[in-house]
Design an enzyme around this catalytic site. Structure first.
Site, PDB file in Angstrom:
ATOM      1  N   HIS A 159      10.952   5.655  -9.554  1.00 19.31           N
ATOM      2  CA  HIS A 159      10.034   6.367  -8.647  1.00 19.31           C
ATOM      3  C   HIS A 159       9.303   7.500  -9.389  1.00 19.31           C
ATOM      4  CE1 HIS A 159       8.738   8.511  -5.072  1.00 19.31           C
ATOM      5  NE2 HIS A 159       9.310   7.654  -4.282  1.00 19.31           N
ATOM      6  N   GLU A 263       5.063   3.590  -9.130  1.00 16.21           N
ATOM      7  CA  GLU A 263       6.475   3.261  -9.314  1.00 16.21           C
ATOM      8  C   GLU A 263       6.667   1.782  -9.641  1.00 16.21           C
ATOM      9  OE1 GLU A 263       8.141   4.459  -5.529  1.00 16.21           O
ATOM     10  OE2 GLU A 263       6.549   5.966  -5.362  1.00 16.21           O
TER      11      GLU A 263
HETATM   12  O1  TA6 Z   1       7.736   5.676  -2.829  1.00 16.02           O
HETATM   13  C1  TA6 Z   1       7.108   6.075  -1.660  1.00 16.02           C
HETATM   14  C2  TA6 Z   1       8.157   6.532  -0.643  1.00 16.02           C
HETATM   15  O2  TA6 Z   1       8.910   5.443  -0.175  1.00 16.02           O
HETATM   16  C3  TA6 Z   1       7.412   7.265   0.464  1.00 16.02           C
HETATM   17  O3  TA6 Z   1       7.408   6.514   1.666  1.00 16.02           O
HETATM   18  C4  TA6 Z   1       8.176   8.593   0.576  1.00 16.02           C
HETATM   19  O4  TA6 Z   1       9.248   8.470   1.468  1.00 16.02           O
HETATM   20  C5  TA6 Z   1       8.632   8.771  -0.867  1.00 16.02           C
HETATM   21  O5  TA6 Z   1       9.080   7.473  -1.244  1.00 16.02           O
HETATM   22  C6  TA6 Z   1       9.631   9.873  -1.100  1.00 16.02           C
HETATM   23  O6  TA6 Z   1      10.891   9.535  -0.628  1.00 16.02           O
HETATM   24  P1  TA6 Z   1      12.068  10.642  -0.764  1.00 16.02           P
HETATM   25  O7  TA6 Z   1      13.272  10.024  -0.143  1.00 16.02           O
HETATM   26  O8  TA6 Z   1      12.253  10.910  -2.228  1.00 16.02           O
HETATM   27  O9  TA6 Z   1      11.551  11.860  -0.058  1.00 16.02           O
END
Ligand code: TA6
Length: 296
Positions: A159, A263
């Site tokens: 991520h 990601e």
């Molecule tokens: O990667 C995108 C995502 O799934 C968004 O929907 C948002 O939730 C982001 O990840 C961040 O997630 P987190 O649990 O790290 O706040």
């Protein structure tokens, strides 16, 4: 070197000859810094990131395993980013072509406690390496070590939060014409129109079956991030924009202007491993002068 990072959490600092560096916390197996040979920080970490378990560090490269987002019954993005990893002192031979000298091998294995949440045995080996040209390379090897004969399936993402000078002057190339699931529209499936992707509002899209190479062009810095991936067919593009930014306690109201998540992921088709089988997922990041990359 192994040293104490924020709040006394242990981290490994990698350095290579030209001055490039990277940092990875044992907490979460979480890369929080990648600097070029001018000492410029290339990853985004929020000024309000909470380096305190069990909260995941906001920024850098959170490891989403064994579940991306809420694609399953576990907590958001699984638990690998919320666990303490160990240094793998006895890694099996690493079939890699990289001649990198600056690397560290980390390992995550489930505790009895963990097995209550996800009833499987596995060995998750993560190598974080700096390549000769300052590239950042992450290799994940996940092996099913179940002794009960049971296979398991998982979804996965690196991520990655990239640092950008101004999100309204950033373009992403390589995802044109692809299908994506739009997380802002009940994950309905659409096809990307037009050419490069630009940003003027919240974006949360899961692009499916994407090419190996994706480019993120930062106009102001005249810099292009090149993301190369292997074993990771999908790619998530996320910027929370202003409203969501304000709603996150560990994220500054204006920080959305200076970050973009792209990601490398395996989401649409979960990965299934039988006992003894191993999956490998590689991510290679480089930052090159834009003149080199625009149009390629
Ligand atoms: O990667 C995108 C995502 O799934 C968004 O929907 C948002 O939730 C982001 O990840 C961040 O997630 P987190 O649990 O790290 O706040």
């Amino acid at each position: 070197d192994l040293c104490k990072g924020i709040n006394g959490l242990e981290k490994i600092v990698l350095r290579e000859a030209r001055g490039c560096s990277a940092e990875v916390y044992l907490y979460g197996g979480h890369v929080t810094s990648w600097k070029n040979d001018h000492g410029e920080e290339l990853l985004f970490v929020s000024n309000k990131a909470i380096f305190k378990p069990p909260k995941a560090i906001r920024g850098g490269i959170p490891i989403c395993f064994p579940q991306f987002s809420n694609f399953g019954p576990l907590e958001q993005h699984g638990f690998a980013r919320n666990k303490f990893w160990s240094i793998d002192t006895d890694p099996p031979p690493f079939p890699t072509n990289s001649t990198s000298k600056a690397f560290v091998d980390l390992i995550l294995k489930p505790s009895d406690e963990d097995s209550k949440i996800w009833p499987h045995s596995y060995e998750f080996r993560l190598r974080v390496a700096l390549g000769p040209g300052g590239d950042l390379m992450l290799t994940s090897r996940i092996r099913n070590t179940n002794t009960d004969g049971k296979p398991f399936s998982f979804t996965f993402a690196y991520h990655t939060y990239f640092s950008v000078s101004d999100i309204s002057e950033v373009r992403v190339e390589g995802l044109e014409t692809l299908d994506y699931l739009d997380n802002l529209k009940e994950r309905e499936r659409f096809t990307e129109q037009g050419d490069a992707i630009t940003f003027e509002s919240e974006v949360d899209k899961i692009y499916l079956s994407t090419p190996t190479k994706i480019a993120i062009l930062d106009h102001e810095k005249k810099r292009t991030f090149v993301l190369r991936k292997d074993g990771l067919p999908d790619a998530v593009v996320w910027n929370p924009w202003d409203r969501k930014a304000k709603a996150m306690a560990d994220f500054g109201d204006d920080e959305y202007k200076h970050m973009l998540c792209v990601e490398a992921a395996a989401i649409e088709k979960p990965i299934t491993l039988k006992p003894g089988e191993e999956w490998k997922g590689r991510l290679e990041l480089s930052a090159v002068p834009s003149s080199y990359c625009s149009g390629q």
